[in-house]
Design an enzyme around this catalytic site. Structure first.
Site, mmCIF file in Angstrom:
data_model
loop_
_atom_site.group_PDB
_atom_site.id
_atom_site.type_symbol
_atom_site.label_atom_id
_atom_site.label_comp_id
_atom_site.label_asym_id
_atom_site.label_seq_id
_atom_site.Cartn_x
_atom_site.Cartn_y
_atom_site.Cartn_z
ATOM 1 C CG ASP A 1 -2.261 0.579 1.007
ATOM 2 O OD1 ASP A 1 -2.369 1.457 0.131
ATOM 3 O OD2 ASP A 1 -3.210 0.177 1.696
ATOM 4 C CG ASP B 1 -9.402 2.576 -0.384
ATOM 5 O OD1 ASP B 1 -8.985 1.426 -0.605
ATOM 6 O OD2 ASP B 1 -8.764 3.417 0.275
HETATM 7 C C1 GLA Z 1 -5.795 1.757 2.271
HETATM 8 C C2 GLA Z 1 -6.231 0.623 1.367
HETATM 9 C C3 GLA Z 1 -7.278 -0.211 2.064
HETATM 10 C C4 GLA Z 1 -6.708 -0.737 3.354
HETATM 11 C C5 GLA Z 1 -6.214 0.413 4.212
HETATM 12 C C6 GLA Z 1 -5.489 -0.084 5.453
HETATM 13 O O1 GLA Z 1 -6.804 2.676 2.451
HETATM 14 O O2 GLA Z 1 -6.702 1.114 0.155
HETATM 15 O O3 GLA Z 1 -7.686 -1.276 1.231
HETATM 16 O O4 GLA Z 1 -5.653 -1.623 3.068
HETATM 17 O O5 GLA Z 1 -5.333 1.254 3.504
HETATM 18 O O6 GLA Z 1 -5.046 0.932 6.248
#
Ligand code: GLA
Length: 726
Positions: A476, A546
């Site tokens: 990420d 997301d």
């Molecule tokens: C980001 C990702 C999510 C999740 C969060 C965890 O927002 O896009 O899918 O993994 O981080 O903190």
């Protein structure tokens, strides 16, 4: 041969399956001649000599007024030498001025390609050839290489460059574009994929080219949710199946600049590259630096072939070979528990994944350091012993005993200020002396331009993951770079920080891939914030957004496929809250890409679990059609009340129609009632495996009625047909 050079007229011809690209050398300069449909021997188009004479256009030799760099279609234009349009390269020389002018010296036609140090690029195959042109700027003492790599089968040609400083002192590259293309006329529209976090890549705008500069960029140190590096330039009437469409993309995950400029002579200049605002590279004597690869494709038949060319290119030359193995159906913990995870919850969750027929459980954020919310712990990559009492290895063994594989979340490029890492090394974060540092999601960005940081991270992951059988990493990146400065680099090198940052990131990806060769990597940046070809080259797939609402996802996924294939598009069914219509809608939207699930299935009614089992089983009967098949758009959710498309592979066709009566859809609404599968085999009969209905190929070609939808109160519903030739 894809690349040829004819000495008599100094003409380079680069051919792909359906396209031709041509330029020649005139007075030491590379003059663009043609890019389009494959044509015969003579390629002289809008750049015929002598050129038009334009007042106020500078020329090099008295009497040769017809040859001005300001009016010629150029392959690669340099700043300050008489071309007043936007230029591709500006180098500040030892004398302190930035006038730049390169002349042709020689060229080589190579088999394969030239690799770019620490930056991913398209993988060559046995047909790949590269034209490597050497140019020199005697005043600045620099040597420039322009590279053209031809990916024959998918109609893609790439452009990249390198500069070597042979001046005896320092020079500074102040602007650098990898690709420049002068097209005849102004009669084009520009299509980009702009968006926002949770609303990435919107394909509903066309902007006419005008006599001025359209610039689309990211200044965020990431390719970004806000502006994707893809862009298309098309004729004003081009649609899905008609008209000239030129597609462009950049194989890079950092800040970039795309430009389209209409000039006084009626030509249009297109450029893709690192730009100038976030790039300023001091090149020491004897040093060589590369501009990342930019790719282009041409379609004479609208946007459909353009997308398919880029899908082929990505699948065949970008995505790692290993990623083509069957992609797992995962169950992810994030939307199920957010930060509230521990060993027992995750083992139960894994058992539920197995029970539902899924392949893998993913432990998302919350397993390490003091990371029980987003305020602390990022950077401390050791397991939280309050949550995982015996450590990672025994816990992962319990997970595997349930019958599923195991994946884990990491965010290597970041640190919370409340972390042991930041307390020990505040100088390892991106910052400028004497300036406050901005927060974003309570975190700072690590200085990946500093090799010490990279080595430290490797050491930490090595120790934490030793002996742990990890099958998948979710990598990420949850904030963008502000106050771009490095405490590691000297004052003269600050402008190169972002470029070196990306090289550091790619080198850590390489280490992950070499150290855990059996694990796949899914890329994520707050969803699809680094949905770019370079990330696709080091990962297997990308978390698309997301936003897992089926209605917004319909738009995001439809738009993403304009430039990128379904094989990299990770799509999860999120919580349907026990509503079977919602579960069905979310599934039919998610099967557009790589299917997964992301909600607390432990707390879900038995009938939902039963349906998930059925969905996963069904998905396995046609997943290859989605990841490996040809993709055809039928109806845009921005323009009609239905989003429709199909995938075709061999004897199979997977057809989708999503009724989009939701408020999220903007634009003109043309009703869509019929779907025509133009490529169906007219001599065959097809059977829909979902309903048993049979239909002739002839009928499919003409178009089948969508029939009645059964929308819920939001007005949305979806239909899916899986046709197999009898
Ligand atoms: C980001 C990702 C999510 C999740 C969060 C965890 O927002 O896009 O899918 O993994 O981080 O903190």
């Amino acid at each position: 041969m894809p690349i040829s050079f004819t000495r008599e007229n100094s003409l380079f011809r680069l051919t792909t399956k359906n396209t031709l690209y041509a330029f020649d050398i005139v007075k030491g300069k590379l003059i663009h001649r043609y890019y389009g449909k494959k044509a015969g021997a003579v390629v002289k188009t809008f750049a015929d000599e002598p050129g038009d004479v334009w007042s106020f256009a500078p020329y090099a030799k008295e009497g040769e007024v017809y040859f001005s760099l300001d009016t010629q279609p150029l392959e690669y234009s340099c700043f300050g030498s008489g071309d007043f349009r936007t230029t591709a390269l500006r180098i500040k020389n030892g004398a302190g001025n930035s006038v730049t002018g390169f002349d042709y010296v020689s060229h080589k036609i190579r088999k394969g390609r030239v690799e770019i140090p620490n930056i991913p690029c398209g993988r060559a195959d046995e047909r790949t050839q590269t034209l490597d042109i050497t140019l020199r700027d005697t005043a600045s003492g620099c040597e420039l290489h322009l590279y053209y790599t031809v990916f024959y089968d998918c109609d893609v040609i790439s452009r990249y460059a390198s500069v070597t400083n042979k001046s005896g002192g320092d020079v500074v590259i102040e602007k650098w574009m990898s690709l420049a293309l002068d097209l005849p006329g102004h009669n084009y529209d520009v299509v980009s994929l702009a968006g926002a976090h949770c609303f990435e890549r919107v394909f509903n705008e066309r902007t006419p080219v005008f006599r001025g500069n359209l610039s689309m960029c990211s200044r965020r140190g990431a390719s970004s949710h806000q502006m994707n590096p893809f862009m298309a330039v098309c004729d004003r009437k081009a649609d899905e199946n008609h008209g000239d469409v030129y597609g462009f993309n950049f194989v890079y995950s950092g800040s970039f600049l795309n430009e389209v400029e209409g000039d006084q002579t009626g030509k249009t200049r297109v450029q893709v590259g690192l730009g100038e605002e976030n790039f300023n590279y001091r090149l020491k004597d004897g040093e060589t630096v590369f501009a990342p690869e930019a790719v282009m494709t041409y379609s004479a038949k609208g946007f459909g072939p353009m997308s398919r060319n880029f899908h082929h290119f990505t699948n065949d030359h970008i995505v790692p070979e290993k990623a083509k193995e069957r992609r797992p159906v995962v169950l992810n913990s994030w939307e199920a528990f957010y930060f509230d995870i521990d060993e027992n919850i995750m083992v139960d969750f894994a058992a539920a994944a197995a029970e539902c027929g899924m392949d893998m459980v993913i432990m998302d954020d919350g397993w390490f350091g003091a990371r029980v919310n987003d305020k602390a712990g990022l950077g401390d990559w050791y397991v939280n012993r309050n949550r995982f009492k015996e450590g990672l290895a025994p816990y992962v063994e319990r997970v595997k005993n349930t019958g599923v594989k195991f994946g884990i979340w990491v965010e290597p490029e970041m640190a919370n200020p409340d972390s042991d890492l930041f307390r020990a090394h505040p100088e390892w974060c991106i910052r400028c002396p004497e300036r406050p540092m901005s927060y974003s999601r309570s975190q700072y960005v690590l200085d990946m331009a500093n090799p010490e940081v990279i080595e430290y991270l490797k050491g930490m992951f090595e120790e934490t993951f030793r002996g742990v059988p990890i099958d998948y990493f979710k990598w990420d990146m949850n904030r963008h770079i502000s106050e771009p400065g490095s405490m590691y680099l000297g004052a003269e090198d600050q402008g190169s920080m972002e470029y070196r940052y990306m090289q550091g990131v790619y080198s850590l990806f390489k280490w992950f891939r070499e150290t855990y060769p059996d694990a796949m990597i899914e890329n994520c940046s707050g969803g699809g914030g680094r949905y770019d070809l370079a990330m696709m080259a080091v990962c297997s797939q990308i978390w698309t957004s997301d936003n897992t609402n089926a209605r917004t996802r319909t738009l995001i996924q439809y738009s993403s496929m304009l430039a990128y294939p379904a094989s990299v598009m990770s799509c999860h069914v999120s919580n349907p809250h026990g509503n079977m219509h919602e579960l069905d809608l979310k599934y039919k939207v998610a099967v557009n890409g790589v299917l997964g699930y992301e909600f607390n299935v432990l707390k879900t009614p038995e009938e939902v679990k039963e349906e998930i089992r059925r969905q996963v089983r069904e998905y396995r009967t046609f997943d290859r059609v989605i990841t490996d098949g040809e993709y055809y758009r039928l109806s845009s959710p921005y323009e009609s009340d239905v989003s429709a498309y199909y995938f075709e592979l061999g004897d199979q066709i997977l057809l989708s129609a999503i009724h989009t009566n939701g408020k999220a859809v903007i634009g003109r609404k043309k009703p869509c009632t019929k779907l025509a599968v133009r490529t169906a085999d007219a001599n065959a009969t097809y059977r829909d495996t979902r309903t048993g209905m049979t239909v002739t190929g002839e009928q499919l070609k003409k178009g089948i009625e969508i029939g009645e939808f059964a929308p819920d109160e939001s007005g949305w519903d979806a239909k899916l047909w899986h046709f197999v030739k009898e």
